[in-house]
Design a protein around this motif. Structure first.
Motif, PDB file in Angstrom:
ATOM      1  N   VAL A   5      21.238 -36.868 -21.933  1.00  0.00           N
ATOM      2  CA  VAL A   5      22.560 -36.455 -21.472  1.00  0.00           C
ATOM      3  C   VAL A   5      22.435 -35.452 -20.341  1.00  0.00           C
ATOM      4  CG1 VAL A   5      24.680 -35.249 -22.113  1.00  0.00           C
ATOM      5  CG2 VAL A   5      23.678 -36.925 -23.684  1.00  0.00           C
ATOM      6  N   PHE A   6      21.587 -34.444 -20.523  1.00  0.00           N
ATOM      7  CA  PHE A   6      21.414 -33.432 -19.489  1.00  0.00           C
ATOM      8  C   PHE A   6      20.752 -34.015 -18.246  1.00  0.00           C
ATOM      9  CE2 PHE A   6      21.559 -30.374 -23.169  1.00  0.00           C
ATOM     10  CZ  PHE A   6      22.771 -29.802 -22.794  1.00  0.00           C
ATOM     11  N   ALA A   7      19.835 -34.966 -18.461  1.00  0.00           N
ATOM     12  CA  ALA A   7      19.138 -35.563 -17.324  1.00  0.00           C
ATOM     13  C   ALA A   7      20.067 -36.422 -16.488  1.00  0.00           C
ATOM     14  CB  ALA A   7      17.956 -36.402 -17.811  1.00  0.00           C
ATOM     15  N   GLY A   8      21.138 -36.937 -17.112  1.00  0.00           N
ATOM     16  CA  GLY A   8      22.059 -37.797 -16.385  1.00  0.00           C
ATOM     17  C   GLY A   8      22.979 -37.066 -15.434  1.00  0.00           C
ATOM     18  N   GLY A   9      23.033 -35.752 -15.518  1.00  0.00           N
ATOM     19  CA  GLY A   9      23.885 -34.985 -14.616  1.00  0.00           C
ATOM     20  C   GLY A   9      25.315 -34.869 -15.109  1.00  0.00           C
ATOM     21  N   TRP A  10      26.162 -34.297 -14.268  1.00  0.00           N
ATOM     22  CA  TRP A  10      27.538 -33.993 -14.692  1.00  0.00           C
ATOM     23  C   TRP A  10      28.373 -35.246 -14.938  1.00  0.00           C
ATOM     24  CZ3 TRP A  10      31.680 -35.699 -11.898  1.00  0.00           C
ATOM     25  CH2 TRP A  10      31.439 -36.118 -10.589  1.00  0.00           C
ATOM     26  N   MET A  11      27.981 -36.379 -14.359  1.00  0.00           N
ATOM     27  CA  MET A  11      28.745 -37.606 -14.578  1.00  0.00           C
ATOM     28  C   MET A  11      28.679 -38.076 -16.031  1.00  0.00           C
ATOM     29  SD  MET A  11      30.817 -39.781 -13.412  1.00  0.00           S
ATOM     30  CE  MET A  11      30.812 -39.279 -11.702  1.00  0.00           C
ATOM     31  N   LEU A 119      31.903 -48.340 -13.315  1.00  0.00           N
ATOM     32  CA  LEU A 119      32.074 -47.719 -12.002  1.00  0.00           C
ATOM     33  C   LEU A 119      31.666 -46.254 -12.039  1.00  0.00           C
ATOM     34  CD1 LEU A 119      35.529 -49.258 -10.968  1.00  0.00           C
ATOM     35  CD2 LEU A 119      33.233 -50.032 -10.339  1.00  0.00           C
ATOM     36  N   MET A 120      31.952 -45.594 -13.156  1.00  0.00           N
ATOM     37  CA  MET A 120      31.519 -44.203 -13.304  1.00  0.00           C
ATOM     38  C   MET A 120      29.995 -44.136 -13.325  1.00  0.00           C
ATOM     39  SD  MET A 120      34.345 -43.148 -16.190  1.00  0.00           S
ATOM     40  CE  MET A 120      33.651 -41.534 -16.548  1.00  0.00           C
ATOM     41  N   GLY A 121      29.375 -45.090 -14.024  1.00  0.00           N
ATOM     42  CA  GLY A 121      27.915 -45.136 -14.025  1.00  0.00           C
ATOM     43  C   GLY A 121      27.357 -45.405 -12.645  1.00  0.00           C
ATOM     44  N   LEU A 122      28.026 -46.295 -11.910  1.00  0.00           N
ATOM     45  CA  LEU A 122      27.598 -46.585 -10.540  1.00  0.00           C
ATOM     46  C   LEU A 122      27.749 -45.363  -9.648  1.00  0.00           C
ATOM     47  CD1 LEU A 122      26.663 -48.626  -8.424  1.00  0.00           C
ATOM     48  CD2 LEU A 122      29.062 -49.293  -8.112  1.00  0.00           C
ATOM     49  N   LEU A 123      28.846 -44.611  -9.851  1.00  0.00           N
ATOM     50  CA  LEU A 123      29.023 -43.374  -9.082  1.00  0.00           C
ATOM     51  C   LEU A 123      27.892 -42.387  -9.379  1.00  0.00           C
ATOM     52  CD1 LEU A 123      30.644 -41.540  -7.235  1.00  0.00           C
ATOM     53  CD2 LEU A 123      32.041 -40.871  -9.212  1.00  0.00           C
ATOM     54  N   GLY A 124      27.524 -42.288 -10.655  1.00  0.00           N
ATOM     55  CA  GLY A 124      26.389 -41.430 -11.000  1.00  0.00           C
ATOM     56  C   GLY A 124      25.113 -41.897 -10.335  1.00  0.00           C
ATOM     57  N   THR A 125      24.943 -43.210 -10.226  1.00  0.00           N
ATOM     58  CA  THR A 125      23.773 -43.773  -9.544  1.00  0.00           C
ATOM     59  C   THR A 125      23.764 -43.376  -8.071  1.00  0.00           C
ATOM     60  OG1 THR A 125      23.729 -45.683 -11.028  1.00  0.00           O
ATOM     61  CG2 THR A 125      22.618 -45.928  -8.911  1.00  0.00           C
ATOM     62  N   ILE A 156      20.003 -43.322 -15.620  1.00  0.00           N
ATOM     63  CA  ILE A 156      20.624 -42.923 -16.892  1.00  0.00           C
ATOM     64  C   ILE A 156      22.127 -43.117 -16.852  1.00  0.00           C
ATOM     65  CG2 ILE A 156      21.145 -40.932 -18.365  1.00  0.00           C
ATOM     66  CD1 ILE A 156      18.287 -39.927 -17.743  1.00  0.00           C
ATOM     67  N   THR A 157      22.765 -42.709 -15.780  1.00  0.00           N
ATOM     68  CA  THR A 157      24.223 -42.858 -15.699  1.00  0.00           C
ATOM     69  C   THR A 157      24.629 -44.333 -15.644  1.00  0.00           C
ATOM     70  OG1 THR A 157      24.095 -42.560 -13.287  1.00  0.00           O
ATOM     71  CG2 THR A 157      24.620 -40.629 -14.615  1.00  0.00           C
ATOM     72  N   THR A 158      23.846 -45.146 -14.962  1.00  0.00           N
ATOM     73  CA  THR A 158      24.135 -46.581 -14.925  1.00  0.00           C
ATOM     74  C   THR A 158      24.067 -47.171 -16.325  1.00  0.00           C
ATOM     75  OG1 THR A 158      23.234 -46.786 -12.690  1.00  0.00           O
ATOM     76  CG2 THR A 158      23.424 -48.801 -13.980  1.00  0.00           C
ATOM     77  N   ALA A 159      22.999 -46.845 -17.048  1.00  0.00           N
ATOM     78  CA  ALA A 159      22.834 -47.357 -18.406  1.00  0.00           C
ATOM     79  C   ALA A 159      23.954 -46.861 -19.317  1.00  0.00           C
ATOM     80  CB  ALA A 159      21.475 -46.930 -18.951  1.00  0.00           C
ATOM     81  N   ALA A 160      24.312 -45.581 -19.183  1.00  0.00           N
ATOM     82  CA  ALA A 160      25.367 -45.011 -20.028  1.00  0.00           C
ATOM     83  C   ALA A 160      26.697 -45.716 -19.781  1.00  0.00           C
ATOM     84  CB  ALA A 160      25.501 -43.514 -19.762  1.00  0.00           C
TER      85      ALA A 160
END
Length: 209
Positions: A5-11, A119-125, A156-160
């Motif tokens: 979770v922390f590694a994925g950033g604020w997204m 889309l949120m995961g893509l934004l994190g990417t 991580i954000t993409t996977a989440a």
């Protein structure tokens, strides 16, 4: 899990909130959209039995209306039957429309979560890759740890986003299909009621199905 979770950033924060909301909606809808709770199979037959026994009092009608959506539809038709077939059907349609609206509660939110979280995961990417390129511009390609951190955040954000979206979409489809089946059954029962009330069908035929 915390590390991811922390590694994925604020997204990861909105993704986590979306996942909690999706789980809550799914649990609530699975419990609420039980066919036995919304459209009991033998309700119409039970109502005919009460009519024959002259036990379908206003109090009992009110109780039936409150117990299930099918009950509210049938009671609407029964109480308006003296006004003619068209008025009876109109009353049934109005009650059914309200029931469908209630059954579809929160499904728009669930569908939105299923559509938005990828889309949120893509934004994190994208944000993670921007971070990677910024580090490359500042330090060159020699710091592998920093580059790996940015790429990790992106993955991580993409996977989440996918992990939240896929179950949400599956549940959305299940609920939509369940509502469609319930609505078809309610329409069939309502038409039986209309036919019997206006002499187009025998009570025994309606009760048997």
């Amino acid at each position: 899990m915390k590390e991811l979770v922390f590694a994925g950033g604020w997204m990861m924060v909105p993704l986590l909130l979306a996942s909690v909301l999706a789980v809550a909606i799914c649990i609530e809808r699975f419990w609420t959209l039980r066919p036995s709770n919304i459209a009991p199979k033998h309700l119409l037959a039970e109502m005919w039995a009460l009519i024959k026994k002259n036990e379908l009092t206003p109090t009992r009608l009110k109780q039936i209306k409150q117990e299930s959506h099918l009950g509210s539809v049938l009671v609407a038709g029964l109480t308006n039957s003296k006004h003619g077939r068209d008025i009876t059907k109109e009353a049934i349609e109005q009650a059914a429309s309200q029931s469908i609206h209630d059954m579809e509660r929160f499904l728009t939110a669930l569908g939105t979560i299923a559509a938005v979280t990828p889309l949120m995961g893509l934004l994190g990417t994208v944000l993670g890759m921007i971070s990677v390129f910024n580090e490359i511009m500042a330090q060159g390609t020699g710091n592998a740890a920093v580059l790996a951190g940015g790429i990790s955040e992106a993955l991580i954000t993409t996977a989440a986003g996918m992990i939240v979206a896929i179950p949400s979409l599956i549940c959305y489809r299940i609920f939509t299909r369940r509502i469609d089946e319930i609505v078809v059954f309610m329409e069939q029962e309502a038409m039986k009621l209309v036919d019997v009330l206006h002499g187009d069908r025998e009570v025994s035929e309606a009760a048997e199905g």
